[in-house]
Design a protein around this motif. Structure first.
Motif, PDB file in Angstrom:
ATOM      1  N   ASP A 224     -40.033  26.882  20.082  1.00  0.00           N
ATOM      2  CA  ASP A 224     -40.342  26.144  21.310  1.00  0.00           C
ATOM      3  C   ASP A 224     -41.836  26.236  21.601  1.00  0.00           C
ATOM      4  O   ASP A 224     -42.449  27.302  21.455  1.00  0.00           O
ATOM      5  N   GLU A 225     -42.403  25.112  22.032  1.00  0.00           N
ATOM      6  CA  GLU A 225     -43.811  25.074  22.407  1.00  0.00           C
ATOM      7  C   GLU A 225     -43.924  24.887  23.914  1.00  0.00           C
ATOM      8  O   GLU A 225     -43.155  24.142  24.518  1.00  0.00           O
ATOM      9  N   ALA A 226     -44.901  25.562  24.509  1.00  0.00           N
ATOM     10  CA  ALA A 226     -45.104  25.472  25.950  1.00  0.00           C
ATOM     11  C   ALA A 226     -46.546  25.823  26.291  1.00  0.00           C
ATOM     12  O   ALA A 226     -47.265  26.418  25.484  1.00  0.00           O
ATOM     13  N   GLN A 227     -46.924  25.425  27.482  1.00  0.00           N
ATOM     14  CA  GLN A 227     -48.184  25.840  28.076  1.00  0.00           C
ATOM     15  C   GLN A 227     -47.880  26.120  29.534  1.00  0.00           C
ATOM     16  O   GLN A 227     -47.079  25.416  30.151  1.00  0.00           O
ATOM     17  N   TYR A 228     -48.500  27.160  30.091  1.00  0.00           N
ATOM     18  CA  TYR A 228     -48.135  27.636  31.416  1.00  0.00           C
ATOM     19  C   TYR A 228     -49.301  27.583  32.383  1.00  0.00           C
ATOM     20  O   TYR A 228     -50.422  27.928  32.028  1.00  0.00           O
ATOM     21  N   VAL A 229     -49.006  27.177  33.623  1.00  0.00           N
ATOM     22  CA  VAL A 229     -49.914  27.408  34.737  1.00  0.00           C
ATOM     23  C   VAL A 229     -49.464  28.758  35.275  1.00  0.00           C
ATOM     24  O   VAL A 229     -48.381  28.868  35.862  1.00  0.00           O
ATOM     25  N   ASP A 230     -50.269  29.794  35.008  1.00  0.00           N
ATOM     26  CA  ASP A 230     -49.877  31.150  35.376  1.00  0.00           C
ATOM     27  C   ASP A 230     -50.419  31.529  36.745  1.00  0.00           C
ATOM     28  O   ASP A 230     -51.579  31.256  37.062  1.00  0.00           O
ATOM     29  N   HIS A 231     -49.573  32.162  37.531  1.00  0.00           N
ATOM     30  CA  HIS A 231     -49.937  32.704  38.840  1.00  0.00           C
ATOM     31  C   HIS A 231     -49.824  34.224  38.733  1.00  0.00           C
ATOM     32  O   HIS A 231     -48.714  34.742  38.598  1.00  0.00           O
TER      33      HIS A 231
END
Length: 164
Positions: free
Chosen positions: A98-105
């Motif tokens: 699985d590929e993903a990119q995150y807006v991390d808080h």
């Protein structure tokens, strides 16, 4: 549960294609001064140490997700002190493809109760580490996780936006 049910359902439609997701990093602290400790977990997917991380569930407030993830993954009750950093991760390819990119808080949390124990199959171990050692690189962590812990420990007056 390692992969939230809503992600499993999305993946039925998009396969391993990249997803843009909302993530949280929970840096939990207890104690003061030289006795201060940080909660870290040893991840099952990489066998590496990190702060508690997770994906925000649909409809859930981001700060509530930070607290939920700490309970689910490390069996610790914690309270959010404040948001310290919002950033975008590099694209990630998980072990399952699985590929993903995150807006991390990244949140700084204060320990409330409970001793660390593995709460799900995402981690192999959960424990407190002396802040002094963590600042010196013990245990070693991937750079982006170390950066998140460092920012939470530094406790900047303003929320950092973008790269540290």
């Amino acid at each position: 549960m390692p992969i939230p049910e809503f992600i499993v359902e999305l993946r039925r439609h998009v396969g391993h294609a990249p997803l843009w997701l909302t993530g949280v990093t929970s840096v939990v602290l207890r104690g003061e001064g030289d006795e201060q400790q940080v909660l870290l977990v040893r991840r099952a997917d990489t066998d590496e140490w990190s702060p508690v991380t997770g994906i925000v569930e649909p409809g859930q407030e981001v700060h509530e997700s930070a607290v939920r993830e700490v309970m689910e993954e490390a069996s610790v009750v914690a309270e959010v002190e404040r948001l310290v950093w919002v950033s975008t991760t590099e694209p990630v390819r998980h072990a399952n493809g699985d590929e993903a990119q995150y807006v991390d808080h990244t949140f700084r949390l204060r320990w409330g109760s409970g001793e660390p124990a593995v709460g799900d199959d995402e981690n192999l171990e959960a424990r407190w580490w002396p802040v002094r050692g963590v600042r010196e690189g013990v245990p070693s962590m991937r750079a982006h996780f170390g950066d998140r812990v460092r920012v939470a420990l530094d406790d900047p007056r303003e929320v950092l936006l973008g790269p540290a």
